[in-house]
Write a protein that holds these residues in place. Structure first.
Motif, PDB file in Angstrom:
ATOM      1  N   VAL A 142    -102.517 121.806 -90.574  1.00  0.00           N
ATOM      2  CA  VAL A 142    -101.857 122.270 -89.350  1.00  0.00           C
ATOM      3  C   VAL A 142    -102.639 121.810 -88.115  1.00  0.00           C
ATOM      4  O   VAL A 142    -102.045 121.370 -87.133  1.00  0.00           O
ATOM      5  CB  VAL A 142    -101.683 123.807 -89.371  1.00  0.00           C
ATOM      6  CG1 VAL A 142    -101.290 124.333 -87.998  1.00  0.00           C
ATOM      7  CG2 VAL A 142    -100.632 124.197 -90.406  1.00  0.00           C
ATOM      8  N   ALA A 143    -103.947 121.878 -88.168  1.00  0.00           N
ATOM      9  CA  ALA A 143    -104.761 121.425 -87.030  1.00  0.00           C
ATOM     10  C   ALA A 143    -104.528 119.948 -86.759  1.00  0.00           C
ATOM     11  O   ALA A 143    -104.420 119.531 -85.592  1.00  0.00           O
ATOM     12  CB  ALA A 143    -106.246 121.689 -87.299  1.00  0.00           C
ATOM     13  N   ALA A 144    -104.416 119.158 -87.810  1.00  0.00           N
ATOM     14  CA  ALA A 144    -104.164 117.731 -87.629  1.00  0.00           C
ATOM     15  C   ALA A 144    -102.792 117.496 -87.025  1.00  0.00           C
ATOM     16  O   ALA A 144    -102.621 116.665 -86.126  1.00  0.00           O
ATOM     17  CB  ALA A 144    -104.282 117.009 -88.970  1.00  0.00           C
ATOM     18  N   ILE A 145    -101.795 118.225 -87.502  1.00  0.00           N
ATOM     19  CA  ILE A 145    -100.432 118.097 -86.953  1.00  0.00           C
ATOM     20  C   ILE A 145    -100.416 118.501 -85.486  1.00  0.00           C
ATOM     21  O   ILE A 145     -99.869 117.794 -84.636  1.00  0.00           O
ATOM     22  CB  ILE A 145     -99.429 118.927 -87.775  1.00  0.00           C
ATOM     23  CG1 ILE A 145     -99.248 118.329 -89.170  1.00  0.00           C
ATOM     24  CG2 ILE A 145     -98.086 119.024 -87.055  1.00  0.00           C
ATOM     25  CD1 ILE A 145     -98.473 119.213 -90.137  1.00  0.00           C
ATOM     26  N   LYS A 146    -101.022 119.636 -85.173  1.00  0.00           N
ATOM     27  CA  LYS A 146    -101.031 120.127 -83.788  1.00  0.00           C
ATOM     28  C   LYS A 146    -101.752 119.162 -82.856  1.00  0.00           C
ATOM     29  O   LYS A 146    -101.350 118.993 -81.697  1.00  0.00           O
ATOM     30  CB  LYS A 146    -101.688 121.502 -83.714  1.00  0.00           C
ATOM     31  CG  LYS A 146    -100.828 122.621 -84.255  1.00  0.00           C
ATOM     32  CD  LYS A 146    -101.578 123.935 -84.098  1.00  0.00           C
ATOM     33  CE  LYS A 146    -100.791 125.103 -84.604  1.00  0.00           C
ATOM     34  NZ  LYS A 146    -101.558 126.370 -84.420  1.00  0.00           N
ATOM     35  N   SER A 147    -102.819 118.535 -83.330  1.00  0.00           N
ATOM     36  CA  SER A 147    -103.555 117.618 -82.457  1.00  0.00           C
ATOM     37  C   SER A 147    -102.734 116.385 -82.107  1.00  0.00           C
ATOM     38  O   SER A 147    -102.976 115.740 -81.091  1.00  0.00           O
ATOM     39  CB  SER A 147    -104.884 117.196 -83.119  1.00  0.00           C
ATOM     40  OG  SER A 147    -104.665 116.296 -84.182  1.00  0.00           O
ATOM     41  N   GLU A 148    -101.756 116.068 -82.936  1.00  0.00           N
ATOM     42  CA  GLU A 148    -100.880 114.918 -82.666  1.00  0.00           C
ATOM     43  C   GLU A 148     -99.629 115.322 -81.885  1.00  0.00           C
ATOM     44  O   GLU A 148     -98.915 114.459 -81.390  1.00  0.00           O
ATOM     45  CB  GLU A 148    -100.457 114.257 -83.981  1.00  0.00           C
ATOM     46  CG  GLU A 148    -101.567 113.606 -84.736  1.00  0.00           C
ATOM     47  CD  GLU A 148    -102.074 112.326 -84.092  1.00  0.00           C
ATOM     48  OE1 GLU A 148    -101.288 111.650 -83.380  1.00  0.00           O
ATOM     49  OE2 GLU A 148    -103.251 112.004 -84.270  1.00  0.00           O
ATOM     50  N   MET A 149     -99.367 116.615 -81.811  1.00  0.00           N
ATOM     51  CA  MET A 149     -98.180 117.082 -81.077  1.00  0.00           C
ATOM     52  C   MET A 149     -98.469 116.987 -79.617  1.00  0.00           C
ATOM     53  O   MET A 149     -98.010 117.107 -78.699  1.00  0.00           O
ATOM     54  CB  MET A 149     -97.803 118.508 -81.484  1.00  0.00           C
ATOM     55  CG  MET A 149     -97.246 118.597 -82.895  1.00  0.00           C
ATOM     56  SD  MET A 149     -96.949 120.271 -83.479  1.00  0.00           S
ATOM     57  CE  MET A 149     -95.556 120.803 -82.501  1.00  0.00           C
TER      58      MET A 149
END
Length: 83
Positions: free
Chosen positions: A76-83
């Motif tokens: 989730v942290a990786a996804i959020k950092s790309e959002m």
């Protein structure tokens, strides 16, 4: 699938490497376009952990819960950092 891969990586190496074999930017794009918010990630995490607990109660332990929880959080942290 990616959460499962992350859990396996975490268990084997003690860390999660997202991005090498995953398409985090694509996931982030899909989540962003769908309007996914922080609360949605939390609800999914709860549902995921409860599903695993119900599916394999004989394997369920605090250690398994923590491994899945940490893996999910990294993804989730990786996804959020790309959002």
């Amino acid at each position: 699938m990616q959460t499962c891969e992350a859990a396996t990586q975490l268990r084997k190496t003690g860390r999660v490497n997202v991005g090498a074999n995953t398409s985090v930017p694509h996931l982030a794009s899909v989540h962003f376009k769908a309007g996914v918010a922080d609360v949605h990630f939390e609800v999914l995490k709860f549902a995921l952990l409860e599903t695993i607990k119900e599916a394999v109660p004989y394997m369920w332990s605090e250690e398994l819960k923590e491994a899945w929880s940490e893996s999910y959080d990294h993804l989730v942290a990786a996804i959020k950092s790309e959002m």
